[in-house]
Design a protein around this motif. Structure first.
Motif, PDB file in Angstrom:
ATOM      1  N   ALA A  23      -5.089   3.992  -5.801  1.00 28.00           N
ATOM      2  CA  ALA A  23      -5.497   5.356  -5.484  1.00 28.00           C
ATOM      3  C   ALA A  23      -6.023   5.459  -4.058  1.00 28.00           C
ATOM      4  O   ALA A  23      -5.821   6.472  -3.376  1.00 28.00           O
ATOM      5  CB  ALA A  23      -6.567   5.828  -6.472  1.00 28.00           C
ATOM      6  N   GLY A  24      -6.691   4.408  -3.565  1.00 32.15           N
ATOM      7  CA  GLY A  24      -7.225   4.444  -2.212  1.00 32.15           C
ATOM      8  C   GLY A  24      -6.360   3.755  -1.180  1.00 32.15           C
ATOM      9  O   GLY A  24      -6.711   3.731   0.000  1.00 32.15           O
ATOM     10  N   LEU A  25      -5.210   3.193  -1.590  1.00 35.64           N
ATOM     11  CA  LEU A  25      -4.387   2.415  -0.665  1.00 35.64           C
ATOM     12  C   LEU A  25      -3.048   3.059  -0.345  1.00 35.64           C
ATOM     13  O   LEU A  25      -2.338   2.601   0.562  1.00 35.64           O
ATOM     14  CB  LEU A  25      -4.125   1.016  -1.262  1.00 35.64           C
ATOM     15  N   VAL A  26      -2.700   4.122  -1.070  1.00 38.46           N
ATOM     16  CA  VAL A  26      -1.374   4.727  -0.913  1.00 38.46           C
ATOM     17  C   VAL A  26      -1.051   5.114   0.538  1.00 38.46           C
ATOM     18  O   VAL A  26       0.042   4.791   1.040  1.00 38.46           O
ATOM     19  CB  VAL A  26      -1.219   5.942  -1.854  1.00 38.46           C
ATOM     20  N   PRO A  27      -1.947   5.801   1.260  1.00 33.21           N
ATOM     21  CA  PRO A  27      -1.597   6.178   2.649  1.00 33.21           C
ATOM     22  C   PRO A  27      -1.299   4.969   3.529  1.00 33.21           C
ATOM     23  O   PRO A  27      -0.344   4.998   4.329  1.00 33.21           O
ATOM     24  CB  PRO A  27      -2.843   6.940   3.134  1.00 33.21           C
ATOM     25  N   ASP A  28      -2.103   3.907   3.416  1.00 32.64           N
ATOM     26  CA  ASP A  28      -1.891   2.722   4.254  1.00 32.64           C
ATOM     27  C   ASP A  28      -0.588   2.012   3.896  1.00 32.64           C
ATOM     28  O   ASP A  28       0.137   1.540   4.786  1.00 32.64           O
ATOM     29  CB  ASP A  28      -3.059   1.744   4.095  1.00 32.64           C
ATOM     30  N   ILE A  29      -0.285   1.909   2.610  1.00 31.28           N
ATOM     31  CA  ILE A  29       0.962   1.277   2.195  1.00 31.28           C
ATOM     32  C   ILE A  29       2.159   2.071   2.700  1.00 31.28           C
ATOM     33  O   ILE A  29       3.134   1.506   3.214  1.00 31.28           O
ATOM     34  CB  ILE A  29       1.017   1.144   0.659  1.00 31.28           C
ATOM     35  N   ALA A  30       2.090   3.389   2.574  1.00 34.64           N
ATOM     36  CA  ALA A  30       3.192   4.248   3.032  1.00 34.64           C
ATOM     37  C   ALA A  30       3.441   4.071   4.527  1.00 34.64           C
ATOM     38  O   ALA A  30       4.585   3.949   4.985  1.00 34.64           O
ATOM     39  CB  ALA A  30       2.872   5.705   2.705  1.00 34.64           C
ATOM     40  N   ALA A  31       2.353   4.046   5.298  1.00 28.54           N
ATOM     41  CA  ALA A  31       2.500   3.911   6.750  1.00 28.54           C
ATOM     42  C   ALA A  31       3.024   2.530   7.133  1.00 28.54           C
ATOM     43  O   ALA A  31       3.873   2.400   8.023  1.00 28.54           O
ATOM     44  CB  ALA A  31       1.151   4.171   7.426  1.00 28.54           C
ATOM     45  N   ASP A  32       2.551   1.497   6.461  1.00 27.15           N
ATOM     46  CA  ASP A  32       2.935   0.129   6.806  1.00 27.15           C
ATOM     47  C   ASP A  32       4.388  -0.162   6.465  1.00 27.15           C
ATOM     48  O   ASP A  32       5.101  -0.821   7.230  1.00 27.15           O
ATOM     49  CB  ASP A  32       2.013  -0.848   6.078  1.00 27.15           C
ATOM     50  N   LEU A  33       4.847   0.355   5.314  1.00 23.79           N
ATOM     51  CA  LEU A  33       6.204   0.037   4.866  1.00 23.79           C
ATOM     52  C   LEU A  33       7.213   1.120   5.221  1.00 23.79           C
ATOM     53  O   LEU A  33       8.391   1.001   4.890  1.00 23.79           O
ATOM     54  CB  LEU A  33       6.198  -0.198   3.348  1.00 23.79           C
ATOM     55  N   GLY A  34       6.754   2.185   5.864  1.00 24.17           N
ATOM     56  CA  GLY A  34       7.669   3.218   6.332  1.00 24.17           C
ATOM     57  C   GLY A  34       8.283   4.057   5.236  1.00 24.17           C
ATOM     58  O   GLY A  34       9.463   4.417   5.313  1.00 24.17           O
ATOM     59  N   VAL A  35       7.507   4.374   4.208  1.00 23.72           N
ATOM     60  CA  VAL A  35       7.992   5.238   3.125  1.00 23.72           C
ATOM     61  C   VAL A  35       7.055   6.427   3.002  1.00 23.72           C
ATOM     62  O   VAL A  35       5.951   6.436   3.546  1.00 23.72           O
ATOM     63  CB  VAL A  35       8.056   4.469   1.781  1.00 23.72           C
ATOM     64  N   GLY A  36       7.516   7.450   2.295  1.00 20.02           N
ATOM     65  CA  GLY A  36       6.714   8.654   2.119  1.00 20.02           C
ATOM     66  C   GLY A  36       5.598   8.456   1.110  1.00 20.02           C
ATOM     67  O   GLY A  36       5.634   7.550   0.282  1.00 20.02           O
ATOM     68  N   ILE A  37       4.607   9.361   1.188  1.00 23.08           N
ATOM     69  CA  ILE A  37       3.485   9.306   0.255  1.00 23.08           C
ATOM     70  C   ILE A  37       3.979   9.467  -1.183  1.00 23.08           C
ATOM     71  O   ILE A  37       3.543   8.757  -2.095  1.00 23.08           O
ATOM     72  CB  ILE A  37       2.457  10.413   0.574  1.00 23.08           C
ATOM     73  N   LEU A  94       7.859  -4.697  -3.438  1.00 21.13           N
ATOM     74  CA  LEU A  94       6.502  -4.347  -3.842  1.00 21.13           C
ATOM     75  C   LEU A  94       6.508  -3.619  -5.187  1.00 21.13           C
ATOM     76  O   LEU A  94       5.665  -3.891  -6.055  1.00 21.13           O
ATOM     77  CB  LEU A  94       5.833  -3.484  -2.776  1.00 21.13           C
ATOM     78  N   VAL A  95       7.462  -2.704  -5.367  1.00 22.41           N
ATOM     79  CA  VAL A  95       7.584  -2.014  -6.658  1.00 22.41           C
ATOM     80  C   VAL A  95       7.857  -3.028  -7.765  1.00 22.41           C
ATOM     81  O   VAL A  95       7.257  -2.959  -8.849  1.00 22.41           O
ATOM     82  CB  VAL A  95       8.702  -0.953  -6.611  1.00 22.41           C
ATOM     83  N   ALA A  96       8.757  -3.974  -7.488  1.00 21.99           N
ATOM     84  CA  ALA A  96       9.084  -4.993  -8.490  1.00 21.99           C
ATOM     85  C   ALA A  96       7.860  -5.829  -8.851  1.00 21.99           C
ATOM     86  O   ALA A  96       7.634  -6.159 -10.026  1.00 21.99           O
ATOM     87  CB  ALA A  96      10.201  -5.892  -7.984  1.00 21.99           C
ATOM     88  N   THR A  97       7.033  -6.166  -7.843  1.00 20.92           N
ATOM     89  CA  THR A  97       5.833  -6.958  -8.135  1.00 20.92           C
ATOM     90  C   THR A  97       4.849  -6.176  -8.991  1.00 20.92           C
ATOM     91  O   THR A  97       4.122  -6.758  -9.810  1.00 20.92           O
ATOM     92  CB  THR A  97       5.117  -7.417  -6.848  1.00 20.92           C
ATOM     93  N   ARG A  98       4.821  -4.849  -8.837  1.00 15.41           N
ATOM     94  CA  ARG A  98       3.913  -4.040  -9.659  1.00 15.41           C
ATOM     95  C   ARG A  98       4.383  -4.025 -11.117  1.00 15.41           C
ATOM     96  O   ARG A  98       3.568  -4.041 -12.039  1.00 15.41           O
ATOM     97  CB  ARG A  98       3.820  -2.610  -9.118  1.00 15.41           C
ATOM     98  N   MET A 153     -11.072  -1.888   5.835  1.00 11.38           N
ATOM     99  CA  MET A 153     -11.526  -2.795   6.889  1.00 11.38           C
ATOM    100  C   MET A 153     -10.432  -3.764   7.343  1.00 11.38           C
ATOM    101  O   MET A 153     -10.270  -4.012   8.548  1.00 11.38           O
ATOM    102  CB  MET A 153     -12.737  -3.589   6.394  1.00 11.38           C
ATOM    103  N   LEU A 154      -9.674  -4.298   6.370  1.00  9.72           N
ATOM    104  CA  LEU A 154      -8.734  -5.384   6.689  1.00  9.72           C
ATOM    105  C   LEU A 154      -7.281  -5.054   6.360  1.00  9.72           C
ATOM    106  O   LEU A 154      -6.402  -5.895   6.568  1.00  9.72           O
ATOM    107  CB  LEU A 154      -9.140  -6.654   5.943  1.00  9.72           C
ATOM    108  N   GLY A 155      -7.020  -3.860   5.821  1.00  7.40           N
ATOM    109  CA  GLY A 155      -5.649  -3.501   5.456  1.00  7.40           C
ATOM    110  C   GLY A 155      -5.398  -3.681   3.972  1.00  7.40           C
ATOM    111  O   GLY A 155      -6.096  -4.443   3.292  1.00  7.40           O
ATOM    112  N   TRP A 156      -4.379  -2.985   3.458  1.00  5.93           N
ATOM    113  CA  TRP A 156      -4.112  -2.986   2.020  1.00  5.93           C
ATOM    114  C   TRP A 156      -3.745  -4.354   1.475  1.00  5.93           C
ATOM    115  O   TRP A 156      -4.020  -4.662   0.327  1.00  5.93           O
ATOM    116  CB  TRP A 156      -3.020  -1.976   1.690  1.00  5.93           C
ATOM    117  N   ARG A 157      -3.134  -5.188   2.318  1.00  2.82           N
ATOM    118  CA  ARG A 157      -2.730  -6.519   1.838  1.00  2.82           C
ATOM    119  C   ARG A 157      -3.943  -7.369   1.462  1.00  2.82           C
ATOM    120  O   ARG A 157      -3.869  -8.199   0.551  1.00  2.82           O
ATOM    121  CB  ARG A 157      -1.893  -7.229   2.898  1.00  2.82           C
TER     122      ARG A 157
END
Length: 396
Positions: A23-37, A94-98, A153-157
Protein backbone atom coordinates in the motif's frame (compact mmCIF):
# COMPACT_ATOMS: atom_id res chain seq x y z
CA UNK A 1 0.06 -21.31 25.42
CA UNK A 2 3.07 -23.29 24.07
CA UNK A 3 6.07 -21.12 23.16
CA UNK A 4 6.11 -22.73 19.70
CA UNK A 5 2.85 -20.88 18.94
CA UNK A 6 4.66 -17.58 19.33
CA UNK A 7 7.38 -18.78 16.96
CA UNK A 8 4.67 -19.47 14.38
CA UNK A 9 3.25 -15.99 15.05
CA UNK A 10 6.66 -14.52 14.14
CA UNK A 11 6.38 -16.05 10.67
CA UNK A 12 2.79 -14.81 10.41
CA UNK A 13 4.12 -11.33 11.29
CA UNK A 14 6.62 -11.43 8.42
CA UNK A 15 3.98 -12.68 6.00
CA UNK A 16 1.38 -10.17 7.17
CA UNK A 17 3.88 -7.36 6.69
CA UNK A 18 4.49 -8.54 3.13
CA UNK A 19 0.77 -8.79 2.40
CA UNK A 20 0.01 -5.23 3.50
CA UNK A 21 3.25 -3.37 2.74
CA UNK A 22 2.54 -2.68 -0.93
CA UNK A 23 0.00 0.00 0.00
CA UNK A 24 2.89 2.39 0.71
CA UNK A 25 5.27 1.16 -2.01
CA UNK A 26 3.16 1.25 -5.17
CA UNK A 27 4.32 4.70 -6.42
CA UNK A 28 8.02 3.84 -5.98
CA UNK A 29 7.65 0.44 -7.65
CA UNK A 30 5.77 1.99 -10.58
CA UNK A 31 8.44 4.64 -11.09
CA UNK A 32 11.36 2.22 -10.75
CA UNK A 33 10.00 -0.43 -13.12
CA UNK A 34 8.41 1.97 -15.59
CA UNK A 35 4.79 0.84 -15.25
CA UNK A 36 1.60 2.69 -14.42
CA UNK A 37 0.10 3.01 -10.96
CA UNK A 38 -2.95 1.01 -12.04
CA UNK A 39 -0.84 -1.81 -13.43
CA UNK A 40 1.23 -1.88 -10.25
CA UNK A 41 -1.98 -2.53 -8.37
CA UNK A 42 -1.95 -5.98 -9.99
CA UNK A 43 0.66 -6.92 -7.40
CA UNK A 44 -2.00 -6.71 -4.70
CA UNK A 45 -4.51 -8.64 -6.79
CA UNK A 46 -1.93 -11.33 -7.62
CA UNK A 47 -1.21 -11.84 -3.93
CA UNK A 48 -4.90 -12.02 -3.00
CA UNK A 49 -5.70 -14.56 -5.74
CA UNK A 50 -2.64 -16.59 -4.80
CA UNK A 51 -3.81 -16.71 -1.19
CA UNK A 52 -7.33 -17.90 -2.10
CA UNK A 53 -6.16 -20.59 -4.51
CA UNK A 54 -3.07 -21.49 -2.53
CA UNK A 55 -4.73 -22.26 0.81
CA UNK A 56 -6.56 -25.48 -0.17
CA UNK A 57 -4.03 -26.44 -2.86
CA UNK A 58 -0.93 -26.10 -0.66
CA UNK A 59 -2.67 -27.74 2.29
CA UNK A 60 -3.58 -30.71 0.08
CA UNK A 61 0.00 -30.95 -1.20
CA UNK A 62 1.52 -30.80 2.30
CA UNK A 63 -1.07 -32.92 4.12
CA UNK A 64 1.12 -36.03 4.14
CA UNK A 65 4.24 -34.18 5.25
CA UNK A 66 5.34 -33.81 8.87
CA UNK A 67 4.10 -30.43 10.12
CA UNK A 68 7.63 -29.12 10.71
CA UNK A 69 8.74 -30.02 7.19
CA UNK A 70 5.71 -28.32 5.62
CA UNK A 71 6.02 -25.16 7.70
CA UNK A 72 9.77 -24.89 7.09
CA UNK A 73 9.34 -25.48 3.36
CA UNK A 74 6.74 -22.72 3.06
CA UNK A 75 8.88 -20.23 5.03
CA UNK A 76 11.90 -20.93 2.81
CA UNK A 77 9.79 -20.58 -0.35
CA UNK A 78 8.39 -17.28 0.97
CA UNK A 79 11.91 -16.04 1.75
CA UNK A 80 13.18 -17.01 -1.71
CA UNK A 81 10.26 -15.23 -3.41
CA UNK A 82 11.15 -11.99 -1.62
CA UNK A 83 14.82 -12.23 -2.53
CA UNK A 84 13.83 -12.75 -6.16
CA UNK A 85 11.44 -9.79 -5.96
CA UNK A 86 14.11 -7.58 -4.41
CA UNK A 87 16.64 -8.15 -7.22
CA UNK A 88 14.42 -8.29 -10.31
CA UNK A 89 14.11 -5.47 -12.81
CA UNK A 90 11.11 -7.03 -14.54
CA UNK A 91 7.56 -6.19 -13.51
CA UNK A 92 6.36 -9.54 -14.84
CA UNK A 93 8.83 -11.41 -12.67
CA UNK A 94 7.81 -9.29 -9.68
CA UNK A 95 4.16 -10.25 -10.22
CA UNK A 96 5.19 -13.90 -10.42
CA UNK A 97 7.12 -13.62 -7.13
CA UNK A 98 4.01 -12.18 -5.45
CA UNK A 99 1.96 -15.17 -6.58
CA UNK A 100 4.62 -17.59 -5.31
CA UNK A 101 4.85 -15.68 -2.01
CA UNK A 102 1.07 -15.81 -1.67
CA UNK A 103 1.04 -19.57 -2.26
CA UNK A 104 3.74 -19.98 0.40
CA UNK A 105 1.87 -17.68 2.79
CA UNK A 106 -1.43 -19.51 2.28
CA UNK A 107 0.21 -22.90 2.68
CA UNK A 108 2.02 -21.85 5.82
CA UNK A 109 -1.07 -20.34 7.42
CA UNK A 110 -3.21 -23.38 6.55
CA UNK A 111 -0.70 -25.78 8.08
CA UNK A 112 0.02 -23.42 11.01
CA UNK A 113 -3.67 -23.21 11.94
CA UNK A 114 -3.95 -27.00 11.93
CA UNK A 115 -0.66 -27.35 13.82
CA UNK A 116 -1.69 -24.74 16.41
CA UNK A 117 -4.92 -26.64 17.06
CA UNK A 118 -2.85 -29.78 17.68
CA UNK A 119 -0.51 -28.03 20.12
CA UNK A 120 -3.27 -27.08 22.57
CA UNK A 121 -6.04 -28.97 24.39
CA UNK A 122 -9.22 -29.57 22.34
CA UNK A 123 -11.14 -26.66 23.85
CA UNK A 124 -8.45 -24.01 23.27
CA UNK A 125 -8.46 -23.56 19.51
CA UNK A 126 -9.71 -19.99 19.79
CA UNK A 127 -6.80 -19.05 22.03
CA UNK A 128 -4.31 -20.69 19.68
CA UNK A 129 -5.82 -18.85 16.73
CA UNK A 130 -5.60 -15.57 18.66
CA UNK A 131 -1.85 -16.06 19.16
CA UNK A 132 -1.34 -16.69 15.44
CA UNK A 133 -3.46 -13.73 14.37
CA UNK A 134 -1.58 -11.50 16.79
CA UNK A 135 1.24 -11.77 14.25
CA UNK A 136 -1.04 -10.19 11.64
CA UNK A 137 -2.13 -7.52 14.11
CA UNK A 138 1.46 -6.65 14.96
CA UNK A 139 2.24 -6.46 11.25
CA UNK A 140 -0.25 -3.59 10.95
CA UNK A 141 1.17 -1.92 14.08
CA UNK A 142 4.89 -2.18 13.35
CA UNK A 143 5.60 -4.10 10.17
CA UNK A 144 3.63 -2.05 7.65
CA UNK A 145 4.56 1.44 8.97
CA UNK A 146 8.15 0.27 9.43
CA UNK A 147 8.22 -1.09 5.90
CA UNK A 148 6.82 2.17 4.53
CA UNK A 149 9.48 4.14 6.41
CA UNK A 150 12.25 1.82 5.23
CA UNK A 151 10.98 2.08 1.66
CA UNK A 152 10.93 5.88 1.86
CA UNK A 153 14.50 5.97 3.17
CA UNK A 154 16.20 3.20 1.17
CA UNK A 155 13.79 2.32 -1.65
CA UNK A 156 11.11 -0.35 -2.06
CA UNK A 157 13.63 -3.15 -2.56
CA UNK A 158 14.94 -2.67 0.98
CA UNK A 159 11.49 -3.56 2.33
CA UNK A 160 11.53 -6.84 0.39
CA UNK A 161 14.97 -7.61 1.80
CA UNK A 162 13.77 -6.81 5.33
CA UNK A 163 10.88 -9.29 5.03
CA UNK A 164 13.32 -11.94 3.82
CA UNK A 165 15.58 -11.28 6.82
CA UNK A 166 12.69 -11.65 9.29
CA UNK A 167 11.94 -15.05 7.75
CA UNK A 168 15.31 -16.40 8.95
CA UNK A 169 14.52 -16.44 12.70
CA UNK A 170 11.01 -17.64 11.83
CA UNK A 171 12.50 -20.64 10.00
CA UNK A 172 14.86 -21.35 12.90
CA UNK A 173 11.91 -21.11 15.27
CA UNK A 174 9.99 -23.71 13.27
CA UNK A 175 12.97 -26.05 13.42
CA UNK A 176 13.46 -25.55 17.13
CA UNK A 177 9.88 -25.38 18.36
CA UNK A 178 7.69 -27.65 16.22
CA UNK A 179 7.77 -31.43 16.80
CA UNK A 180 8.87 -33.46 13.81
CA UNK A 181 5.60 -35.38 13.61
CA UNK A 182 2.33 -33.86 14.78
CA UNK A 183 -0.61 -35.91 16.02
CA UNK A 184 -3.70 -35.48 13.85
CA UNK A 185 -1.91 -34.69 10.62
CA UNK A 186 -1.79 -36.65 7.42
CA UNK A 187 1.72 -37.77 8.35
CA UNK A 188 0.24 -39.91 11.15
CA UNK A 189 -2.39 -41.71 9.16
CA UNK A 190 -5.24 -39.20 9.11
CA UNK A 191 -8.27 -39.58 6.81
CA UNK A 192 -7.80 -39.51 3.07
CA UNK A 193 -8.29 -36.29 1.11
CA UNK A 194 -11.77 -37.19 -0.12
CA UNK A 195 -12.95 -37.68 3.46
CA UNK A 196 -11.45 -34.34 4.46
CA UNK A 197 -13.30 -32.57 1.64
CA UNK A 198 -16.62 -34.03 2.74
CA UNK A 199 -17.15 -31.49 5.57
CA UNK A 200 -17.55 -28.80 2.90
CA UNK A 201 -20.98 -30.35 2.23
CA UNK A 202 -21.97 -29.56 5.79
CA UNK A 203 -24.10 -26.36 5.99
CA UNK A 204 -22.72 -25.43 9.42
CA UNK A 205 -19.16 -25.25 8.08
CA UNK A 206 -20.20 -23.27 5.01
CA UNK A 207 -22.10 -20.79 7.19
CA UNK A 208 -19.16 -20.01 9.47
CA UNK A 209 -16.84 -19.69 6.45
CA UNK A 210 -19.22 -17.18 4.88
CA UNK A 211 -19.48 -15.31 8.18
CA UNK A 212 -15.69 -15.12 8.40
CA UNK A 213 -15.41 -13.91 4.81
CA UNK A 214 -18.03 -11.17 5.34
CA UNK A 215 -16.40 -9.82 8.50
CA UNK A 216 -12.95 -9.90 6.93
CA UNK A 217 -14.26 -8.21 3.79
CA UNK A 218 -15.54 -5.33 5.93
CA UNK A 219 -12.22 -5.13 7.78
CA UNK A 220 -9.92 -5.14 4.77
CA UNK A 221 -12.20 -3.01 2.60
CA UNK A 222 -12.23 -0.26 5.21
CA UNK A 223 -8.56 -0.64 6.20
CA UNK A 224 -7.36 -0.47 2.60
CA UNK A 225 -8.98 2.93 2.06
CA UNK A 226 -8.35 4.41 5.47
CA UNK A 227 -5.75 6.86 4.12
CA UNK A 228 -8.22 8.81 1.90
CA UNK A 229 -10.52 9.14 4.91
CA UNK A 230 -7.74 10.59 7.05
CA UNK A 231 -6.47 13.06 4.46
CA UNK A 232 -9.91 13.85 3.01
CA UNK A 233 -12.91 14.40 5.33
CA UNK A 234 -10.75 14.56 8.47
CA UNK A 235 -8.48 17.16 6.88
CA UNK A 236 -5.33 15.70 8.43
CA UNK A 237 -1.93 15.69 6.76
CA UNK A 238 -0.30 12.67 5.17
CA UNK A 239 1.84 12.11 8.27
CA UNK A 240 -1.33 11.18 10.18
CA UNK A 241 -1.96 8.20 7.91
CA UNK A 242 0.64 5.95 9.61
CA UNK A 243 -0.72 7.14 12.97
CA UNK A 244 -4.19 5.93 12.00
CA UNK A 245 -2.78 2.63 10.70
CA UNK A 246 -0.89 2.06 13.95
CA UNK A 247 -4.03 2.82 15.97
CA UNK A 248 -6.01 0.31 13.93
CA UNK A 249 -3.26 -2.26 14.39
CA UNK A 250 -3.01 -1.63 18.13
CA UNK A 251 -6.76 -2.04 18.41
CA UNK A 252 -6.66 -5.27 16.41
CA UNK A 253 -3.97 -6.69 18.71
CA UNK A 254 -6.04 -5.80 21.78
CA UNK A 255 -9.20 -7.24 20.23
CA UNK A 256 -7.73 -10.56 19.16
CA UNK A 257 -6.02 -10.97 22.55
CA UNK A 258 -9.20 -10.42 24.55
CA UNK A 259 -11.39 -12.46 22.20
CA UNK A 260 -8.92 -15.33 22.31
CA UNK A 261 -9.74 -15.82 25.99
CA UNK A 262 -13.49 -15.95 25.33
CA UNK A 263 -14.03 -17.42 21.87
CA UNK A 264 -13.69 -21.07 22.89
CA UNK A 265 -16.25 -21.07 25.72
CA UNK A 266 -18.53 -18.14 24.84
CA UNK A 267 -18.35 -17.50 21.08
CA UNK A 268 -22.04 -16.59 20.88
CA UNK A 269 -21.61 -13.91 23.53
CA UNK A 270 -18.57 -12.46 21.74
CA UNK A 271 -20.52 -12.24 18.47
CA UNK A 272 -23.62 -10.82 20.18
CA UNK A 273 -21.59 -8.01 21.79
CA UNK A 274 -18.94 -7.17 19.20
CA UNK A 275 -21.07 -7.67 16.08
CA UNK A 276 -23.62 -4.85 16.61
CA UNK A 277 -20.89 -2.55 17.97
CA UNK A 278 -18.71 -3.20 14.91
CA UNK A 279 -21.61 -2.58 12.52
CA UNK A 280 -22.59 0.66 14.26
CA UNK A 281 -18.93 1.69 14.45
CA UNK A 282 -18.42 1.66 10.69
CA UNK A 283 -21.43 3.93 10.19
CA UNK A 284 -20.26 6.14 13.08
CA UNK A 285 -16.86 6.42 11.42
CA UNK A 286 -18.57 7.75 8.29
CA UNK A 287 -20.69 10.16 10.34
CA UNK A 288 -17.77 11.58 12.36
CA UNK A 289 -15.05 11.37 9.70
CA UNK A 290 -14.73 15.18 9.65
CA UNK A 291 -13.84 15.22 13.36
CA UNK A 292 -10.20 14.10 13.66
CA UNK A 293 -10.24 13.10 17.35
CA UNK A 294 -13.43 11.07 16.98
CA UNK A 295 -12.09 9.44 13.82
CA UNK A 296 -8.86 8.32 15.47
CA UNK A 297 -10.69 6.95 18.52
CA UNK A 298 -13.10 5.05 16.28
CA UNK A 299 -10.24 3.67 14.17
CA UNK A 300 -8.75 2.07 17.30
CA UNK A 301 -12.14 0.73 18.40
CA UNK A 302 -12.92 -0.69 14.96
CA UNK A 303 -9.58 -2.46 14.82
CA UNK A 304 -10.32 -4.09 18.17
CA UNK A 305 -13.88 -5.08 17.29
CA UNK A 306 -12.98 -6.31 13.79
CA UNK A 307 -10.31 -8.72 14.99
CA UNK A 308 -12.28 -9.81 18.05
CA UNK A 309 -15.28 -10.76 15.90
CA UNK A 310 -13.26 -12.08 12.98
CA UNK A 311 -10.98 -14.32 15.04
CA UNK A 312 -13.96 -15.73 16.95
CA UNK A 313 -15.81 -16.66 13.77
CA UNK A 314 -12.70 -18.14 12.13
CA UNK A 315 -12.12 -20.24 15.24
CA UNK A 316 -15.56 -21.74 14.63
CA UNK A 317 -14.30 -22.93 11.23
CA UNK A 318 -11.62 -24.99 13.00
CA UNK A 319 -14.22 -26.48 15.32
CA UNK A 320 -16.71 -27.28 12.56
CA UNK A 321 -13.96 -28.88 10.44
CA UNK A 322 -12.45 -30.86 13.32
CA UNK A 323 -12.90 -34.08 11.36
CA UNK A 324 -10.67 -32.69 8.59
CA UNK A 325 -7.43 -32.52 10.61
CA UNK A 326 -5.08 -31.52 7.78
CA UNK A 327 -7.52 -29.34 5.78
CA UNK A 328 -9.31 -27.38 8.52
CA UNK A 329 -6.63 -24.70 8.46
CA UNK A 330 -7.04 -24.39 4.70
CA UNK A 331 -10.78 -23.78 5.08
CA UNK A 332 -10.14 -21.08 7.69
CA UNK A 333 -7.44 -19.48 5.53
CA UNK A 334 -9.67 -19.51 2.45
CA UNK A 335 -12.47 -17.78 4.37
CA UNK A 336 -10.08 -15.10 5.60
CA UNK A 337 -8.64 -14.40 2.18
CA UNK A 338 -11.86 -14.46 0.19
CA UNK A 339 -12.88 -11.61 2.45
CA UNK A 340 -9.50 -9.91 2.05
CA UNK A 341 -9.86 -10.03 -1.76
CA UNK A 342 -13.56 -9.20 -2.12
CA UNK A 343 -13.73 -6.45 0.52
CA UNK A 344 -11.27 -3.99 -1.06
CA UNK A 345 -12.77 -4.61 -4.52
CA UNK A 346 -16.30 -3.77 -3.34
CA UNK A 347 -15.02 -0.84 -1.31
CA UNK A 348 -13.17 0.51 -4.35
CA UNK A 349 -16.41 0.52 -6.35
CA UNK A 350 -18.06 2.65 -3.66
CA UNK A 351 -15.41 5.34 -4.11
CA UNK A 352 -16.78 6.06 -7.57
CA UNK A 353 -20.29 6.70 -6.21
CA UNK A 354 -21.62 9.77 -4.46
CA UNK A 355 -20.34 8.34 -1.18
CA UNK A 356 -16.74 9.21 -2.07
CA UNK A 357 -14.17 8.58 0.67
CA UNK A 358 -16.97 7.57 3.07
CA UNK A 359 -18.05 4.70 0.82
CA UNK A 360 -15.66 1.97 2.08
CA UNK A 361 -16.61 2.31 5.76
CA UNK A 362 -20.32 2.39 4.93
CA UNK A 363 -19.84 -0.74 2.81
CA UNK A 364 -18.10 -2.23 5.84
CA UNK A 365 -21.15 -1.52 7.96
CA UNK A 366 -23.44 -3.18 5.41
CA UNK A 367 -21.22 -6.28 5.17
CA UNK A 368 -21.20 -6.70 8.96
CA UNK A 369 -24.99 -6.22 9.04
CA UNK A 370 -25.38 -9.05 6.52
CA UNK A 371 -23.08 -11.21 8.65
CA UNK A 372 -25.18 -10.50 11.75
CA UNK A 373 -28.40 -11.44 9.96
CA UNK A 374 -26.79 -14.70 8.86
CA UNK A 375 -25.47 -15.35 12.38
CA UNK A 376 -28.95 -14.77 13.84
CA UNK A 377 -30.46 -17.21 11.36
CA UNK A 378 -27.86 -19.90 12.13
CA UNK A 379 -27.01 -19.00 15.72
CA UNK A 380 -26.62 -22.67 16.66
CA UNK A 381 -23.23 -22.74 14.88
CA UNK A 382 -21.92 -20.23 17.43
CA UNK A 383 -22.28 -22.57 20.39
CA UNK A 384 -19.47 -23.24 22.82
CA UNK A 385 -16.30 -24.83 21.47
CA UNK A 386 -16.90 -28.52 20.94
CA UNK A 387 -15.30 -31.12 18.76
CA UNK A 388 -17.28 -33.22 16.30
CA UNK A 389 -17.34 -36.77 17.69
CA UNK A 390 -15.33 -39.24 15.65
CA UNK A 391 -18.36 -41.50 15.39
CA UNK A 392 -20.51 -38.76 13.90
CA UNK A 393 -20.86 -38.87 10.13
CA UNK A 394 -18.93 -36.13 8.33
CA UNK A 395 -21.85 -35.25 6.10
CA UNK A 396 -24.42 -34.65 8.81
Amino acid sequence: MPFSLYLLALAVFAMGTSEFMLAGLVPDIAADLGVGIGATGLLTSAFAVGMIVGAPLMAAVARNWPARAGLLGFVILFLAAHIAGAVTGSFGVLVATRVVAAFANAGFLAVALTTAAGLVPPGHKGRALAVLLSGTALATVAGVPGGALLGAMLGWRATFWAVAVVCVPAALGVLAGIPGRMRGGGDLGGPDLRAELTPLRRPRLVVVMVLGALVNAATFGSFTFLAPLVTGPAGLGALWVPVALVLFGAGSFAGVTVAGRLSDDRPGAVVAVTGPLLCAGWFALAAFADRPVALLVLVFAQGALSFALGSTVIARVLYEAADAPTMAGAYATAALNIGAAVGPAVAALSLATGLGELGPVRVGGVLVAVALLLAARFRQVLGAGTEIPESEPANR
